[in-house]
Design a protein around this motif. Structure first.
Motif, PDB file in Angstrom:
ATOM      1  N   ASP A 188      21.395 -29.202 -49.746  1.00  0.00           N
ATOM      2  CA  ASP A 188      20.264 -29.053 -48.283  1.00  0.00           C
ATOM      3  C   ASP A 188      21.003 -28.255 -47.763  1.00  0.00           C
ATOM      4  OD1 ASP A 188      19.272 -31.729 -49.417  1.00  0.00           O
ATOM      5  OD2 ASP A 188      21.669 -32.508 -48.895  1.00  0.00           O
ATOM      6  N   GLU A 189      19.675 -27.684 -46.774  1.00  0.00           N
ATOM      7  CA  GLU A 189      19.558 -26.793 -45.792  1.00  0.00           C
ATOM      8  C   GLU A 189      18.878 -27.548 -44.226  1.00  0.00           C
ATOM      9  OE1 GLU A 189      19.927 -22.841 -46.623  1.00  0.00           O
ATOM     10  OE2 GLU A 189      18.512 -22.844 -45.293  1.00  0.00           O
ATOM     11  N   TYR A 190      19.482 -27.306 -43.213  1.00  0.00           N
ATOM     12  CA  TYR A 190      18.756 -27.772 -41.525  1.00  0.00           C
ATOM     13  C   TYR A 190      19.098 -27.013 -40.521  1.00  0.00           C
ATOM     14  CZ  TYR A 190      15.971 -30.999 -38.987  1.00  0.00           C
ATOM     15  OH  TYR A 190      14.922 -31.290 -37.658  1.00  0.00           O
ATOM     16  N   ASP A 191      18.012 -26.839 -39.761  1.00  0.00           N
ATOM     17  CA  ASP A 191      18.079 -25.640 -38.837  1.00  0.00           C
ATOM     18  C   ASP A 191      17.391 -26.680 -37.480  1.00  0.00           C
ATOM     19  OD1 ASP A 191      15.680 -24.408 -37.907  1.00  0.00           O
ATOM     20  OD2 ASP A 191      15.799 -24.482 -39.914  1.00  0.00           O
ATOM     21  N   LYS A 220      18.466 -24.049 -25.804  1.00  0.00           N
ATOM     22  CA  LYS A 220      18.000 -24.131 -27.538  1.00  0.00           C
ATOM     23  C   LYS A 220      18.456 -23.266 -28.056  1.00  0.00           C
ATOM     24  CE  LYS A 220      12.762 -26.086 -26.437  1.00  0.00           C
ATOM     25  NZ  LYS A 220      11.815 -25.874 -26.437  1.00  0.00           N
ATOM     26  N   VAL A 221      19.888 -23.657 -28.615  1.00  0.00           N
ATOM     27  CA  VAL A 221      20.665 -22.608 -29.475  1.00  0.00           C
ATOM     28  C   VAL A 221      20.754 -23.183 -31.123  1.00  0.00           C
ATOM     29  CG1 VAL A 221      23.187 -21.546 -29.594  1.00  0.00           C
ATOM     30  CG2 VAL A 221      21.896 -22.288 -27.194  1.00  0.00           C
ATOM     31  N   THR A 222      19.979 -21.395 -31.232  1.00  0.00           N
ATOM     32  CA  THR A 222      19.677 -22.342 -32.855  1.00  0.00           C
ATOM     33  C   THR A 222      21.001 -22.764 -34.249  1.00  0.00           C
ATOM     34  OG1 THR A 222      18.303 -21.159 -33.067  1.00  0.00           O
ATOM     35  CG2 THR A 222      18.891 -21.405 -35.408  1.00  0.00           C
ATOM     36  N   ILE A 223      21.217 -23.526 -34.965  1.00  0.00           N
ATOM     37  CA  ILE A 223      22.098 -24.248 -35.677  1.00  0.00           C
ATOM     38  C   ILE A 223      22.095 -24.297 -36.574  1.00  0.00           C
ATOM     39  CG2 ILE A 223      22.490 -26.317 -35.005  1.00  0.00           C
ATOM     40  CD1 ILE A 223      25.166 -27.445 -35.443  1.00  0.00           C
ATOM     41  N   LYS A 231      24.467 -38.121 -41.503  1.00  0.00           N
ATOM     42  CA  LYS A 231      24.489 -39.682 -41.798  1.00  0.00           C
ATOM     43  C   LYS A 231      23.077 -39.437 -43.031  1.00  0.00           C
ATOM     44  CE  LYS A 231      26.190 -41.824 -38.132  1.00  0.00           C
ATOM     45  NZ  LYS A 231      26.302 -42.292 -36.355  1.00  0.00           N
ATOM     46  N   LYS A 232      22.041 -39.248 -42.367  1.00  0.00           N
ATOM     47  CA  LYS A 232      20.496 -38.665 -42.801  1.00  0.00           C
ATOM     48  C   LYS A 232      20.702 -38.243 -44.106  1.00  0.00           C
ATOM     49  CE  LYS A 232      16.107 -37.641 -41.517  1.00  0.00           C
ATOM     50  NZ  LYS A 232      15.381 -39.030 -40.817  1.00  0.00           N
ATOM     51  N   TRP A 233      21.373 -37.130 -44.845  1.00  0.00           N
ATOM     52  CA  TRP A 233      21.252 -36.679 -45.724  1.00  0.00           C
ATOM     53  C   TRP A 233      22.028 -37.894 -47.044  1.00  0.00           C
ATOM     54  CZ3 TRP A 233      23.424 -31.073 -44.321  1.00  0.00           C
ATOM     55  CH2 TRP A 233      22.374 -30.457 -44.190  1.00  0.00           C
ATOM     56  N   LEU A 280      11.216 -22.609 -38.546  1.00  0.00           N
ATOM     57  CA  LEU A 280      11.600 -24.190 -39.746  1.00  0.00           C
ATOM     58  C   LEU A 280      11.957 -25.400 -38.435  1.00  0.00           C
ATOM     59  CD1 LEU A 280      13.836 -22.787 -42.196  1.00  0.00           C
ATOM     60  CD2 LEU A 280      11.635 -22.321 -42.637  1.00  0.00           C
ATOM     61  N   TYR A 281      12.373 -24.951 -37.496  1.00  0.00           N
ATOM     62  CA  TYR A 281      12.040 -26.896 -36.559  1.00  0.00           C
ATOM     63  C   TYR A 281      10.834 -26.579 -36.920  1.00  0.00           C
ATOM     64  CZ  TYR A 281      13.514 -29.111 -32.562  1.00  0.00           C
ATOM     65  OH  TYR A 281      13.914 -30.021 -32.100  1.00  0.00           O
TER      66      TYR A 281
END
Length: 157
Positions: free
Chosen positions: A43-46, A69-72, A116-118, A152-153
């Motif tokens: 999985d990958e999420y930003d 709004k610092v991308t992670i 948790k979501k994953w 992607l956000y």
């Protein structure tokens, strides 16, 4: 503080485990490794976290700035493994990478939520009250945007 384009914070893993309160099995782990080892994610999420930045350029008049709004980028691996990278921002006056000081609670919250979501927990939706109003994201100064992650956000966690 660090002036790299991206940073990881494995030292915050214990905070993530404390926040999860033993609800995930197997116990989550922070996956270390180079790009090749990290490419086999499931999985990958930003999303975004908060941070403060200082400009260390002695010729620059900008002392620092805050950003909500610092991308992670969070990657998920087998057996609840994860890797999270936080992307730096550039100073709007001199274009030098800032020295990032991460807001640790926002990082722990975002990584915990994603794990948790994953894992299939019903997280519901976060209310608009929980979102703080921040200035517009300056894509031209964001290392996450320059690497293609911010677009992607979609306004969701």
């Amino acid at each position: 503080m660090n002036n790299h384009a991206e940073q990881t914070f494995p030292e915050l893993h214990d905070g993530i485990l404390n926040s999860l309160n033993n609800i995930l099995q197997p116990i989550p782990y922070f996956k270390h490794g180079g790009n090749q080892a990290l490419n086999n994610c499931q999985d990958e999420y930003d999303t975004f976290v908060m941070a403060k930045f200082t400009c260390d350029n002695p010729q620059c008049s900008k002392r620092g700035w805050r950003s909500g709004k610092v991308t992670i980028l969070i990657r998920g691996y087998q057996d609840n493994g994860y890797h999270a990278v936080v992307f730096n921002q550039r100073c709007e006056r001199c274009n030098q990478l800032g020295a990032l000081e991460l807001d640790q609670p926002s990082y722990i919250d975002r990584v915990t939520y994603r794990l948790k979501k994953w894992a299939g927990f019903n997280m519901g939706t976060r209310s608009l009250r929980e979102k703080k109003e921040t200035p517009p994201h300056k894509s031209h100064l964001c290392e996450g945007c320059s690497r293609g992650y911010c677009e992607l956000y979609r306004g969701q966690l």
